[in-house]
Design a protein around this motif. Structure first.
Motif: not given
Lengths: 222, 222
Positions: A161, A129, A125
DNA sequence: TCCGTAGAGAATGAATACAAGCCCGGCCTG
DNA sequence: CAGGCCGGGCTTGTATTCATTCTCTACGGA
């Protein structure tokens, strides 16, 4: 209990909300929080006001409580984020510098070389990001960054996620690659289209996750 | 001086900023503002924090001052607003109710029946604003409304209106009519396209206004 | 038994008092 | 004369105290 004033009350309360230590609808009483974090009511008030403007905390009359999301709000949030990501991709395609491209490419390469099976979900994640953040930055629009910040605050409250399967991860890599190419080619429409579709997929996965969670807690057939 | 506590310090300071009574880069000293508005520092602090999160006030170190916009920020603001208006128009096209349509149509009729020559510029701007607000409302997206609120705060600091000529006013009416038709027909793409073009025009007029203002204060040839 | 009201307690809102940090200016020394 | 150091005052940050409002409960009367 909590005794060292290492971080601000704002961050501590925020973390407590995110970690569900303070669950939705929890009453936020200034004096109680002040005692808990060993500060006076003044900084607590300030923190609560800030959290209120961020939308993590809501007031009913003069009482404040942790905000509770309804499922349809999640949809709104994803749709609006989709618009913003589309806008960021378009603008990045038009305004990016060579340095921006390098940074985006590095973030992309970092994702490509990540070992999906060995990495923690949080690592995946975070890498994802970073890639998106670098595109936002490449838009060079302070106003756009501001709105993205504002909308993303709400996403941290959703657990899990959308990158949990290898199949999804590989598709994400492919779409990021395409997005990078479109941005490099300064093809704003194409970049916007790809970013929009990319977020739509995430939204649909999120919806499926929500449905699955509902099924588990309220199974239709025993 | 100011003595009746009719409104909150937040609104009073905000109005002072908008009216340029507190010009850009003006120092905002808590004790001075407290004395001026006959309240203690506590509500002043609260007001300043709120204005800070809105982006009307900025901090340098621990000092606060009225935020100053640079010209390119104006462009960013218009572009981002254009994206949001496009998003609102698309979403309104998909989600509107019959009541929403009625409200939008009423706002439109109010603009059509307004006498351009007799009306004050502020009236024209207000009628136009109402039309747009009803479209935002028809999107039924709290997240989108939140972002629109946030971005529009910055527009109130720009003086004047882009609706100052009859030619422009008539074109606005025509475009609103088209937008209304597209929304009524639930044609999201068309509605988005019209809204986007509509805002682009406003942006271009704004840019021209800025250039004209520059020419006057810094004439190229005497 | 139920409704209304009065009062106590607790919560927020505001003001004041206290602490700490920063900037500016002046003075002293090399 | 220039540069650095020290001190005072101003500003923000935090705590504490005072005021007001609102709610919840208990009691009394219909």
């Amino acid at each position: 209990m909590a005794s060292q004033p290492e971080t601000s009350p704002y961050l501590m309360i925020r973390n407590a909300i995110i970690s569900q230590e303070l669950p939705p609808r929890a009453q936020l009483v200034e004096s109680a929080l002040a005692k808990k974090y060993n500060v006076s009511r003044t900084p607590i008030r300030e923190a609560l006001r800030r959290l209120e403007t961020e939308g993590l905390v809501e007031r009913y009359g003069s009482r404040m409580q942790v905000r509770e999301y309804r499922p349809e709000e999640m949809l709104d949030l994803y749709e609006v984020r989709t618009f913003l990501e589309e806008a960021a991709a378009k603008t990045a395609a038009l305004r990016h510098t060579d340095m921006d491209l390098m940074l985006i490419d590095r973030a992309h390469q970092a994702m490509v070389t990540l070992d999906f099976d060995a990495a923690m979900p949080a690592e995946l994640a975070a890498a994802n990001r970073t890639f998106h953040e670098r595109i936002w930055a490449a838009s060079h629009s302070a106003a756009l960054l501001d709105l993205l910040d504002r909308i993303l605050v709400h996403f941290i409250r959703y657990p899990g996620t959308t990158l949990s399967t290898r199949e999804r991860w590989d598709r994400v890599l492919k779409e990021h690659e395409e997005l990078l190419v479109a941005i490099r080619g300064r093809n704003a429409e194409e970049a916007g289209r790809i970013a929009s579709a990319h977020m739509d997929e995430a939204k649909n996965i999120r919806i499926q996750m929500y449905i699955d969670a509902q099924e588990i807690s309220h199974p239709r057939s025993p």
